[in-house]
Design a protein around this motif. Structure first.
Motif, mmCIF file in Angstrom:
data_model
loop_
_atom_site.group_PDB
_atom_site.id
_atom_site.type_symbol
_atom_site.label_atom_id
_atom_site.label_comp_id
_atom_site.label_asym_id
_atom_site.label_seq_id
_atom_site.Cartn_x
_atom_site.Cartn_y
_atom_site.Cartn_z
ATOM 1 N N VAL A 84 -1.699 -8.109 -3.693
ATOM 2 C CA VAL A 84 -2.633 -6.992 -3.770
ATOM 3 C C VAL A 84 -1.856 -5.692 -3.627
ATOM 4 C CG1 VAL A 84 -4.623 -5.908 -2.664
ATOM 5 C CG2 VAL A 84 -4.439 -8.393 -2.717
ATOM 6 N N VAL A 85 -2.123 -4.748 -4.514
ATOM 7 C CA VAL A 85 -1.505 -3.422 -4.449
ATOM 8 C C VAL A 85 -2.635 -2.405 -4.345
ATOM 9 C CG1 VAL A 85 -0.119 -1.733 -5.698
ATOM 10 C CG2 VAL A 85 0.551 -4.142 -5.714
ATOM 11 N N ALA A 86 -2.535 -1.547 -3.311
ATOM 12 C CA ALA A 86 -3.594 -0.581 -3.044
ATOM 13 C C ALA A 86 -2.996 0.782 -2.724
ATOM 14 C CB ALA A 86 -4.443 -1.063 -1.862
ATOM 15 N N ILE A 132 0.861 -1.178 0.000
ATOM 16 C CA ILE A 132 0.000 0.000 0.000
ATOM 17 C C ILE A 132 0.896 1.226 0.000
ATOM 18 C CG2 ILE A 132 -0.228 0.030 2.526
ATOM 19 C CD1 ILE A 132 -3.169 1.014 2.017
ATOM 20 N N ALA A 133 0.528 2.195 -0.819
ATOM 21 C CA ALA A 133 1.352 3.403 -0.937
ATOM 22 C C ALA A 133 0.583 4.467 -1.693
ATOM 23 C CB ALA A 133 2.650 3.080 -1.679
ATOM 24 N N ASN A 134 1.160 5.659 -1.703
ATOM 25 C CA ASN A 134 0.674 6.731 -2.556
ATOM 26 C C ASN A 134 1.500 6.646 -3.840
ATOM 27 O OD1 ASN A 134 0.211 9.081 -3.961
ATOM 28 N ND2 ASN A 134 0.481 10.427 -2.214
ATOM 29 N N ILE A 160 -0.934 -9.565 -10.152
ATOM 30 C CA ILE A 160 -1.077 -8.482 -9.173
ATOM 31 C C ILE A 160 -2.465 -7.879 -9.318
ATOM 32 C CG2 ILE A 160 -0.273 -6.214 -8.416
ATOM 33 C CD1 ILE A 160 2.511 -6.929 -9.398
ATOM 34 N N ASP A 161 -3.197 -7.827 -8.207
ATOM 35 C CA ASP A 161 -4.510 -7.186 -8.188
ATOM 36 C C ASP A 161 -4.338 -5.731 -7.774
ATOM 37 O OD1 ASP A 161 -5.686 -9.642 -8.762
ATOM 38 O OD2 ASP A 161 -6.030 -10.112 -6.650
ATOM 39 N N LEU A 162 -4.738 -4.804 -8.633
ATOM 40 C CA LEU A 162 -4.688 -3.380 -8.326
ATOM 41 C C LEU A 162 -6.064 -2.965 -7.823
ATOM 42 C CD1 LEU A 162 -2.776 -2.154 -11.518
ATOM 43 C CD2 LEU A 162 -1.823 -2.663 -9.250
ATOM 44 N N VAL A 163 -6.125 -2.471 -6.582
ATOM 45 C CA VAL A 163 -7.432 -2.203 -5.989
ATOM 46 C C VAL A 163 -7.761 -0.724 -5.815
ATOM 47 C CG1 VAL A 163 -7.548 -4.439 -4.839
ATOM 48 C CG2 VAL A 163 -6.583 -2.487 -3.625
ATOM 49 N N GLY A 164 -6.819 0.163 -6.102
ATOM 50 C CA GLY A 164 -7.089 1.592 -5.972
ATOM 51 C C GLY A 164 -7.029 2.052 -4.528
ATOM 52 N N PRO A 165 -7.504 3.280 -4.284
ATOM 53 C CA PRO A 165 -7.477 3.812 -2.919
ATOM 54 C C PRO A 165 -8.353 2.984 -1.990
ATOM 55 C CG PRO A 165 -7.992 5.544 -4.512
ATOM 56 C CD PRO A 165 -8.035 4.232 -5.248
ATOM 57 N N VAL A 166 -7.990 2.944 -0.736
ATOM 58 C CA VAL A 166 -8.793 2.233 0.254
ATOM 59 C C VAL A 166 -9.355 3.243 1.245
ATOM 60 C CG1 VAL A 166 -7.568 0.033 0.047
ATOM 61 C CG2 VAL A 166 -6.750 1.721 1.677
ATOM 62 N N ASP A 167 -10.580 3.016 1.669
ATOM 63 C CA ASP A 167 -11.219 3.913 2.634
ATOM 64 C C ASP A 167 -10.697 3.677 4.045
ATOM 65 O OD1 ASP A 167 -12.826 5.084 0.690
ATOM 66 O OD2 ASP A 167 -14.381 3.559 0.923
ATOM 67 N N ASP A 168 -10.296 2.437 4.310
ATOM 68 C CA ASP A 168 -9.895 2.052 5.658
ATOM 69 C C ASP A 168 -8.570 1.302 5.597
ATOM 70 O OD1 ASP A 168 -9.858 1.327 8.353
ATOM 71 O OD2 ASP A 168 -11.217 -0.365 8.038
ATOM 72 N N VAL A 169 -7.494 1.981 6.003
ATOM 73 C CA VAL A 169 -6.168 1.366 5.957
ATOM 74 C C VAL A 169 -6.116 0.128 6.851
ATOM 75 C CG1 VAL A 169 -3.719 1.745 6.463
ATOM 76 C CG2 VAL A 169 -5.037 3.518 5.338
ATOM 77 N N SER A 177 -2.901 3.699 -7.413
ATOM 78 C CA SER A 177 -2.626 2.300 -7.787
ATOM 79 C C SER A 177 -3.497 1.847 -8.949
ATOM 80 C CB SER A 177 -2.787 1.359 -6.585
ATOM 81 O OG SER A 177 -4.119 1.347 -6.110
ATOM 82 N N GLN A 178 -4.682 2.414 -9.085
ATOM 83 C CA GLN A 178 -5.565 2.027 -10.188
ATOM 84 C C GLN A 178 -5.007 2.484 -11.536
ATOM 85 O OE1 GLN A 178 -6.093 4.370 -7.949
ATOM 86 N NE2 GLN A 178 -6.964 6.175 -8.928
ATOM 87 N N LYS A 179 -4.038 3.408 -11.527
ATOM 88 C CA LYS A 179 -3.443 3.904 -12.777
ATOM 89 C C LYS A 179 -2.124 3.202 -13.118
ATOM 90 C CE LYS A 179 -3.747 8.087 -11.006
ATOM 91 N NZ LYS A 179 -3.497 9.513 -10.798
ATOM 92 N N LEU A 180 -1.679 2.284 -12.258
ATOM 93 C CA LEU A 180 -0.419 1.576 -12.519
ATOM 94 C C LEU A 180 -0.598 0.606 -13.673
ATOM 95 C CD1 LEU A 180 0.557 0.776 -8.815
ATOM 96 C CD2 LEU A 180 1.694 2.415 -10.333
ATOM 97 N N PRO A 181 0.495 0.266 -14.367
ATOM 98 C CA PRO A 181 0.386 -0.736 -15.430
ATOM 99 C C PRO A 181 -0.081 -2.083 -14.863
ATOM 100 C CG PRO A 181 2.582 0.273 -15.396
ATOM 101 C CD PRO A 181 1.849 0.771 -14.209
ATOM 102 N N ARG A 182 -1.034 -2.667 -15.528
ATOM 103 C CA ARG A 182 -1.538 -3.975 -15.078
ATOM 104 C C ARG A 182 -0.495 -5.053 -15.354
ATOM 105 N NH1 ARG A 182 -6.021 -3.813 -12.358
ATOM 106 N NH2 ARG A 182 -7.360 -2.056 -12.832
ATOM 107 N N VAL A 183 -0.314 -5.920 -14.371
ATOM 108 C CA VAL A 183 0.641 -7.025 -14.472
ATOM 109 C C VAL A 183 -0.080 -8.287 -14.023
ATOM 110 C CG1 VAL A 183 2.782 -7.978 -13.532
ATOM 111 C CG2 VAL A 183 2.631 -5.531 -14.018
ATOM 112 N N ALA A 184 0.026 -9.349 -14.789
ATOM 113 C CA ALA A 184 -0.596 -10.615 -14.407
ATOM 114 C C ALA A 184 -0.052 -11.055 -13.054
ATOM 115 C CB ALA A 184 -0.308 -11.681 -15.462
#
Length: 160
Positions: free
Chosen positions: A38-40, A7-9, A53-62, A44-51
């Motif tokens: 999982v990458v959040a 998880i990161a910005n 790795i699930d890109l889940v975007g921002p999370v409301d609750d860390v 993260s939703q704008k990162l290149p998709r890689v088989a």
């Protein structure tokens, strides 16, 4: 089942670099152990998709993110200062697999508790089981921050 998470910005270039390292260098090794990677986080939703790795975007609750992963990944090789995501993961009881750079600037007990990338991963445990880690993490709590601010405020008030 083993779920690895990062998880990161990702609007911050060193974190995008870490994602690329994860995809390029770490993923082939992790896939033998991981059921899911999982990458959040922001961007993260704008990162290149890689088989694999699930890109889940921002999370409301860390905290919810940390509840859903077994091991946090910190493939960081760039950027300055303390790597907050390592401390944050450990404060939630999640072990961390990290580069040497990712542990720079951390209290020694916290840095030593991280599994360094490239070393064998034995049974991972809640880092808070280590008394020295628990004590070091205490300095990052809101209560500790509040106490330090009060102490500084008192000192400044008496110096006037």
């Amino acid at each position: 089942i083993c779920i690895y998470g990062m998880i990161a910005n990702f609007d911050y270039p060193p974190n995008r670099d870490a994602y690329e390292r994860l995809a390029r260098e770490w993923l082939p090794t992790l896939h033998s152990d991981a059921n899911r990677v999982v990458v959040a986080g922001y961007g993260s939703q704008k990162l290149p998709r890689v088989a694999g790795i699930d890109l889940v975007g921002p999370v409301d609750d860390v905290a919810g993110f940390y509840d859903c992963v077994d091991i946090v990944l910190a493939p960081i090789e760039r950027g300055g200062g303390m790597k907050v995501k390592v401390v944050e993961a450990m404060m939630h009881g999640v072990p961390v697999l990290a580069t040497e750079h990712a542990v720079k600037g951390l209290p020694p007990a916290v840095a030593e508790e991280c599994v360094q990338w490239g070393t064998p991963m034995d049974a991972m445990r809640d880092p808070r089981e280590n008394q020295a880690v628990r004590e070091a993490l205490g300095s990052f709590s809101f209560e500790s921050f509040e106490q330090q601010v009060r102490s500084l405020w008192r000192r400044l008030a008496t110096d006037v």
